[in-house]
Design a protein around this motif. Sequence first.
Motif, PDB file in Angstrom:
ATOM      1  N   SER A 177      -6.859  15.358  17.994  1.00 15.28           N
ATOM      2  CA  SER A 177      -7.445  14.092  18.443  1.00 15.28           C
ATOM      3  C   SER A 177      -7.371  12.997  17.378  1.00 15.28           C
ATOM      4  O   SER A 177      -8.059  11.986  17.480  1.00 15.28           O
ATOM      5  N   ARG A 178      -6.525  13.180  16.372  1.00 14.80           N
ATOM      6  CA  ARG A 178      -6.418  12.162  15.319  1.00 14.80           C
ATOM      7  C   ARG A 178      -5.860  10.866  15.890  1.00 14.80           C
ATOM      8  O   ARG A 178      -5.129  10.870  16.881  1.00 14.80           O
ATOM      9  N   ARG A 179      -6.229   9.757  15.236  1.00 14.21           N
ATOM     10  CA  ARG A 179      -5.810   8.429  15.684  1.00 14.21           C
ATOM     11  C   ARG A 179      -5.303   7.610  14.506  1.00 14.21           C
ATOM     12  O   ARG A 179      -5.764   7.777  13.377  1.00 14.21           O
ATOM     13  N   HIS A 180      -4.388   6.714  14.802  1.00 18.24           N
ATOM     14  CA  HIS A 180      -3.814   5.812  13.798  1.00 18.24           C
ATOM     15  C   HIS A 180      -4.505   4.459  13.928  1.00 18.24           C
ATOM     16  O   HIS A 180      -4.601   3.912  15.031  1.00 18.24           O
ATOM     17  N   TRP A 181      -4.991   3.935  12.803  1.00 21.46           N
ATOM     18  CA  TRP A 181      -5.742   2.678  12.768  1.00 21.46           C
ATOM     19  C   TRP A 181      -5.076   1.692  11.816  1.00 21.46           C
ATOM     20  O   TRP A 181      -4.573   2.086  10.760  1.00 21.46           O
ATOM     21  N   HIS A 182      -5.123   0.395  12.171  1.00 21.05           N
ATOM     22  CA  HIS A 182      -4.849  -0.629  11.162  1.00 21.05           C
ATOM     23  C   HIS A 182      -5.915  -0.448  10.079  1.00 21.05           C
ATOM     24  O   HIS A 182      -7.081  -0.170  10.393  1.00 21.05           O
ATOM     25  N   THR A 183      -5.558  -0.626   8.837  1.00 20.92           N
ATOM     26  CA  THR A 183      -6.509  -0.450   7.740  1.00 20.92           C
ATOM     27  C   THR A 183      -7.709  -1.373   7.921  1.00 20.92           C
ATOM     28  O   THR A 183      -8.859  -0.952   7.769  1.00 20.92           O
ATOM     29  N   HIS A 184      -7.462  -2.619   8.272  1.00 20.34           N
ATOM     30  CA  HIS A 184      -8.547  -3.578   8.469  1.00 20.34           C
ATOM     31  C   HIS A 184      -9.470  -3.143   9.606  1.00 20.34           C
ATOM     32  O   HIS A 184     -10.702  -3.232   9.496  1.00 20.34           O
TER      33      HIS A 184
ATOM     34  N   ILE B 245       0.524  -0.741  16.171  1.00 19.36           N
ATOM     35  CA  ILE B 245       0.851  -0.648  14.740  1.00 19.36           C
ATOM     36  C   ILE B 245       2.355  -0.410  14.711  1.00 19.36           C
ATOM     37  O   ILE B 245       2.836   0.638  15.158  1.00 19.36           O
ATOM     38  N   ASP B 246       3.102  -1.371  14.243  1.00 23.64           N
ATOM     39  CA  ASP B 246       4.560  -1.286  14.255  1.00 23.64           C
ATOM     40  C   ASP B 246       5.072  -0.332  13.186  1.00 23.64           C
ATOM     41  O   ASP B 246       4.425  -0.134  12.149  1.00 23.64           O
ATOM     42  N   PRO B 247       6.265   0.249  13.409  1.00 15.97           N
ATOM     43  CA  PRO B 247       6.887   1.048  12.352  1.00 15.97           C
ATOM     44  C   PRO B 247       7.034   0.192  11.087  1.00 15.97           C
ATOM     45  O   PRO B 247       7.270  -1.021  11.167  1.00 15.97           O
TER      46      PRO B 247
ATOM     47  N   SER C 128       1.881   5.297   4.185  1.00 18.54           N
ATOM     48  CA  SER C 128       2.614   4.204   3.536  1.00 18.54           C
ATOM     49  C   SER C 128       3.583   3.536   4.510  1.00 18.54           C
ATOM     50  O   SER C 128       3.878   4.069   5.584  1.00 18.54           O
ATOM     51  N   GLU C 129       4.103   2.403   4.105  1.00 19.92           N
ATOM     52  CA  GLU C 129       5.102   1.706   4.906  1.00 19.92           C
ATOM     53  C   GLU C 129       6.298   2.605   5.183  1.00 19.92           C
ATOM     54  O   GLU C 129       6.820   2.649   6.293  1.00 19.92           O
ATOM     55  N   ALA C 130       6.763   3.332   4.158  1.00 24.12           N
ATOM     56  CA  ALA C 130       7.929   4.203   4.297  1.00 24.12           C
ATOM     57  C   ALA C 130       7.655   5.384   5.230  1.00 24.12           C
ATOM     58  O   ALA C 130       8.561   5.861   5.912  1.00 24.12           O
ATOM     59  N   GLN C 131       6.416   5.853   5.259  1.00 25.41           N
ATOM     60  CA  GLN C 131       6.064   6.988   6.120  1.00 25.41           C
ATOM     61  C   GLN C 131       5.811   6.569   7.557  1.00 25.41           C
ATOM     62  O   GLN C 131       5.821   7.417   8.452  1.00 25.41           O
ATOM     63  N   ALA C 132       5.579   5.306   7.791  1.00 28.26           N
ATOM     64  CA  ALA C 132       5.238   4.803   9.127  1.00 28.26           C
ATOM     65  C   ALA C 132       6.522   4.573   9.920  1.00 28.26           C
ATOM     66  O   ALA C 132       7.092   3.494   9.895  1.00 28.26           O
ATOM     67  N   VAL C 133       6.967   5.604  10.622  1.00 25.68           N
ATOM     68  CA  VAL C 133       8.259   5.525  11.305  1.00 25.68           C
ATOM     69  C   VAL C 133       8.129   5.387  12.819  1.00 25.68           C
ATOM     70  O   VAL C 133       9.132   5.207  13.499  1.00 25.68           O
ATOM     71  N   LYS C 134       6.927   5.487  13.354  1.00 28.96           N
ATOM     72  CA  LYS C 134       6.694   5.358  14.793  1.00 28.96           C
ATOM     73  C   LYS C 134       5.655   4.274  15.055  1.00 28.96           C
ATOM     74  O   LYS C 134       4.877   3.931  14.182  1.00 28.96           O
TER      75      LYS C 134
ATOM     76  N   MET D 138       0.846  -1.186   0.000  1.00 24.05           N
ATOM     77  CA  MET D 138       0.000   0.000   0.000  1.00 24.05           C
ATOM     78  C   MET D 138       0.880   1.234   0.000  1.00 24.05           C
ATOM     79  O   MET D 138       1.846   1.312   0.728  1.00 24.05           O
ATOM     80  N   THR D 139       0.561   2.184  -0.807  1.00 21.18           N
ATOM     81  CA  THR D 139       1.303   3.434  -0.811  1.00 21.18           C
ATOM     82  C   THR D 139       0.445   4.535  -0.221  1.00 21.18           C
ATOM     83  O   THR D 139      -0.752   4.386  -0.060  1.00 21.18           O
ATOM     84  N   ALA D 140       1.071   5.650   0.094  1.00 16.55           N
ATOM     85  CA  ALA D 140       0.315   6.774   0.641  1.00 16.55           C
ATOM     86  C   ALA D 140      -0.663   7.266  -0.408  1.00 16.55           C
ATOM     87  O   ALA D 140      -0.375   7.257  -1.601  1.00 16.55           O
ATOM     88  N   GLY D 141      -1.808   7.685   0.042  1.00 14.09           N
ATOM     89  CA  GLY D 141      -2.816   8.170  -0.871  1.00 14.09           C
ATOM     90  C   GLY D 141      -3.341   9.511  -0.426  1.00 14.09           C
ATOM     91  O   GLY D 141      -2.897  10.082   0.565  1.00 14.09           O
ATOM     92  N   TRP D 142      -4.283   9.977  -1.156  1.00 20.06           N
ATOM     93  CA  TRP D 142      -4.887  11.265  -0.872  1.00 20.06           C
ATOM     94  C   TRP D 142      -5.862  11.141   0.275  1.00 20.06           C
ATOM     95  O   TRP D 142      -6.544  10.139   0.428  1.00 20.06           O
ATOM     96  N   ARG D 143      -5.931  12.199   1.057  1.00 20.37           N
ATOM     97  CA  ARG D 143      -6.906  12.255   2.143  1.00 20.37           C
ATOM     98  C   ARG D 143      -8.305  12.244   1.542  1.00 20.37           C
ATOM     99  O   ARG D 143      -8.559  12.859   0.523  1.00 20.37           O
ATOM    100  N   ARG D 144      -9.182  11.529   2.196  1.00 20.63           N
ATOM    101  CA  ARG D 144     -10.572  11.464   1.751  1.00 20.63           C
ATOM    102  C   ARG D 144     -11.468  11.669   2.966  1.00 20.63           C
ATOM    103  O   ARG D 144     -11.009  11.625   4.099  1.00 20.63           O
TER     104      ARG D 144
END
Length: 77
Positions: free
Chosen positions: A63-70, A39-41, A22-28, A1-7
């Motif tokens: 208040s944004r949150r990071h989610w697994h896509t699934h 959610i691992d780096p 994206s995987e490359a952007q996920a550093v934390k 999966m690559t980074a995409g546009w905000r929707r």
Amino acid sequence: MTAGWRRTEVRAGREWNVQPVSEAQAVKAYLCPGCGLEIDPGVAHLVTWRADGVLGDAADLASRRHWHTHCWRIGPA
């Protein structure tokens, strides 16, 4: 999966901004609010925040949150 546009998505009558990371952007590491697991780096995922919050854009972004896509797909009601 690559980074995409905000929707924008509507869930349970609320509007959400959804931004792929994206995987490359996920550093934390982040804790997914859907499953409670880390959610691992290096793991592609989504960042979500309210698009219709009454406190304004700054509060919504804070208040944004990071989610697994699934987890987001099956997720918040």
